[in-house]
Design a protein around this motif. Structure first.
Motif, PDB file in Angstrom:
ATOM      1  N   ARG A  64      -1.726   9.106 -20.539  1.00  0.00           N
ATOM      2  CA  ARG A  64      -1.715   7.796 -21.190  1.00  0.00           C
ATOM      3  C   ARG A  64      -1.254   6.745 -20.186  1.00  0.00           C
ATOM      4  N   ASN A  65      -2.177   6.213 -19.444  1.00  0.00           N
ATOM      5  CA  ASN A  65      -1.849   5.291 -18.360  1.00  0.00           C
ATOM      6  C   ASN A  65      -2.204   3.861 -18.726  1.00  0.00           C
ATOM      7  N   VAL A  66      -1.467   2.935 -18.129  1.00  0.00           N
ATOM      8  CA  VAL A  66      -1.767   1.515 -18.273  1.00  0.00           C
ATOM      9  C   VAL A  66      -2.413   1.034 -16.979  1.00  0.00           C
ATOM     10  N   GLU A  67      -2.918  -0.189 -16.999  1.00  0.00           N
ATOM     11  CA  GLU A  67      -3.605  -0.732 -15.835  1.00  0.00           C
ATOM     12  C   GLU A  67      -2.643  -0.902 -14.664  1.00  0.00           C
ATOM     13  N   GLY A  68      -3.193  -0.812 -13.461  1.00  0.00           N
ATOM     14  CA  GLY A  68      -2.387  -1.016 -12.265  1.00  0.00           C
ATOM     15  C   GLY A  68      -2.009   0.294 -11.617  1.00  0.00           C
ATOM     16  N   HIS A  69      -1.275   0.192 -10.490  1.00  0.00           N
ATOM     17  CA  HIS A  69      -0.801   1.383  -9.814  1.00  0.00           C
ATOM     18  C   HIS A  69       0.431   1.027  -8.998  1.00  0.00           C
ATOM     19  N   LEU A  70       1.205   2.029  -8.694  1.00  0.00           N
ATOM     20  CA  LEU A  70       2.423   1.827  -7.914  1.00  0.00           C
ATOM     21  C   LEU A  70       2.049   1.610  -6.453  1.00  0.00           C
ATOM     22  N   GLU A  71       2.568   0.542  -5.869  1.00  0.00           N
ATOM     23  CA  GLU A  71       2.185   0.189  -4.503  1.00  0.00           C
ATOM     24  C   GLU A  71       2.657   1.220  -3.482  1.00  0.00           C
ATOM     25  N   GLU A  72       3.915   1.620  -3.559  1.00  0.00           N
ATOM     26  CA  GLU A  72       4.470   2.538  -2.557  1.00  0.00           C
ATOM     27  C   GLU A  72       5.171   3.709  -3.233  1.00  0.00           C
ATOM     28  N   PRO A  73       4.406   4.682  -3.710  1.00  0.00           N
ATOM     29  CA  PRO A  73       5.037   5.857  -4.322  1.00  0.00           C
ATOM     30  C   PRO A  73       5.745   6.700  -3.270  1.00  0.00           C
TER      31      PRO A  73
END
Length: 504
Positions: free
Chosen positions: A438-447
């Motif tokens: 269940r994901n929302v839009e976007g992504h983590l820049e520096e995981p």
């Protein structure tokens, strides 16, 4: 006497002392020494398991004092199994700490090794007072490890942990004093001889002391109602510390197995089976409470902490059957749950580093970069923990269910374990579906980068559930022989007759 018996004690002791004087040494040197010490401890534990495999008891008496006098270490199948179980878990947790978890505390590696020292003493000691000493060594180290890091989230649960265990230590000391006042000994083999001979007028004192011991061991094992300190404490510890703490509750379970079979076993006369009537219902209630906690968990660390309590209830339910088959099944399950839960705590930290501010909370967040790898690890760990086929947790629970004889006890055991496993599966499914799908839009820049230092230990501990399946037959033979040895206390008592080497 075989001097190898004290290797799992001397190695972390020397390593811990060296670490205490190396607080300001380069971190690379401290890490190298720490991993080398843990590796040598594992090697010595494997060696002792090979020695114990012939079903004999081996004794090491410090100072050459003839038992029951002096400090004695006793090696049998159960002690060897616990040493290997602990050393494998400790090695992978220690390697994981090199990923940065050891950076905020110059004494992290020393505390880690001193906790390993206390655990190994607890598994090898043949004396109740030295068991108390072992508890204090590992608890003092665990206090420092639990507070490793900063913030109120660690301080408050750590304070609860310290206070409860200090109370437990006081009760432990009082209980061994009561038993000693009547029997004149605290050597476990000697107690097994003297308990049946206690005069009727002194039985209430020994009985009270024995029940207090079980309360202390129940606190260490986190049995209901003494378990509410655990979820917050484990969930707020750093990942390698939480992983190592997966063995901490098993120390209490080990003590219950040892004392109930050796000191208050069938040969104990009027004190035979002391406290066992209470153990089965408390174990089932503990299991139910663990499942309820898992269903209501708000983050992965809490979910896995409640899994520890579920495993405690499952283990004690099998042990309370007071049979060789029940004990054997419990030991098989113990190996599975300790390694898998340890790996899940490490996995929770890996997932947290991929989700930014969402951390390991069971909430929707942007899709993580390494979702496939982490989701597969989670799936394997959840299946093994919940007890689904074809992994080791399924076979362990099947052995426990099969070990109960037909009757009321078997009905309750089957009902609670099967329903509990179903709802545990729901808890893991709910958490996994939210975190991974269940994901929302976007992504983590520096995981956080999944380097080998942190990814391999987490993967290895969870993958051990597959190894257990492959090695199920030899492991089953070993735990069967261990259970048979435990339910024959007369052989343990023979260590009192072990001749000491004469001084030349």
């Amino acid at each position: 006497m075989n001097h190898w018996l004290i290797a799992p004690i001397l190695i972390p002791l020397v390593g811990g002392i060296l670490q205490a004087f190396m607080g300001y040494a380069p971190i690379a040197l401290r890490r190298t020494l720490g991993i080398a010490t843990t590796t040598l401890t594992l090697a010595s534990a494997i060696l002792l398991m090979g020695l114990a495999n012939d079903d004999s008891y081996r004794l090491y008496a410090f100072g050459n004092w003839q038992p029951p006098f002096g400090i004695v270490m006793v090696l049998d199948r159960l002690a060897a199994l616990m040493l290997v179980l602990t050393s494998v878990l400790a090695l992978f947790a220690h390697i994981y700490s090199l990923g940065g978890a050891d950076g905020n505390n110059r004494q992290f590696h020393g505390l880690f090794l001193f906790q390993l020292l206390g655990l190994n003493i607890a598994f090898l000691t043949g004396d109740l007072f030295n068991l108390f000493v072992a508890f204090e060594v590992l608890l003092i180290a665990s206090y420092g490890l639990l507070m490793h890091g900063e913030g109120k989230n660690r301080t408050v649960p750590g304070l609860h942990y310290v206070v409860l265990n200090l109370v437990g230590s006081a009760i432990f000391l009082i209980s061994v004093g009561m038993i000693y006042s009547v029997t004149g000994t605290l050597n476990m083999a000697d107690l097994a001889q003297k308990i049946p001979q206690v005069a009727p007028g002194n039985l209430p004192i020994v009985q009270a002391g024995g029940m207090m011991l079980l309360v202390v061991f129940g606190l260490k094992a986190a049995i209901l109602p003494l378990c509410f300190w655990l979820p917050s404490a484990y969930a707020n510890a750093t990942a390698p510390v939480a992983a190592l703490f997966a063995i901490m509750t098993k120390v209490g379970i080990y003590a219950i197995i040892r004392v109930c079979n050796l000191i208050f076993g069938e040969q104990a006369g009027d004190l035979s089976g002391l406290g066992m009537d209470w153990l089965f219902p408390l174990a089932l209630i503990t299991l139910v409470m663990g499942v309820i906690g898992a269903l209501g968990a708000t983050n992965l660390r809490k979910l896995f902490a409640w899994q520890v309590i579920i495993s405690v209830g499952t283990l004690l339910a099998a042990i309370s059957l007071n049979s060789e088959r029940g004990t054997s099944a419990a030991l098989f399950y113990l190996v599975n749950t300790t390694w898998v839960v340890g790996g899940l705590f490490l996995l929770a930290d890996l997932i947290s580093g991929q989700r930014g501010t969402a951390s390991d909370q069971i909430v929707t967040a942007p899709r993580m970069r390494n979702r496939t790898f982490l989701s597969v690890l989670y799936l394997v760990g959840a299946v093994a923990a919940a007890g689904l086929p074809p992994l080791s947790g399924f076979f362990a629970k099947l052995l426990i269910l099969d070990s109960a004889v037909p009757g009321t006890v078997r009905t309750w055991l089957w009902l609670v374990m099967l329903v509990g496993s179903f709802f545990t599966l729901i808890a893991y499914s709910r958490a996994g579906s939210i975190v991974f799908w269940r994901n929302v839009e976007g992504h983590l820049e520096e995981p956080r980068k999944l380097t080998g230092t942190i990814a391999v230990p987490a993967s290895a501990l969870i993958a051990l559930s597959l190894v257990i399946v492959v090695l199920a037959e030899p492991l089953s033979r070993y735990v069967d022989s261990t259970a048979a040895q435990l339910h024959n206390p007369a052989a343990y008592i023979e260590v009192l007759k072990t001749p000491m080497v004469e001084e030349k």
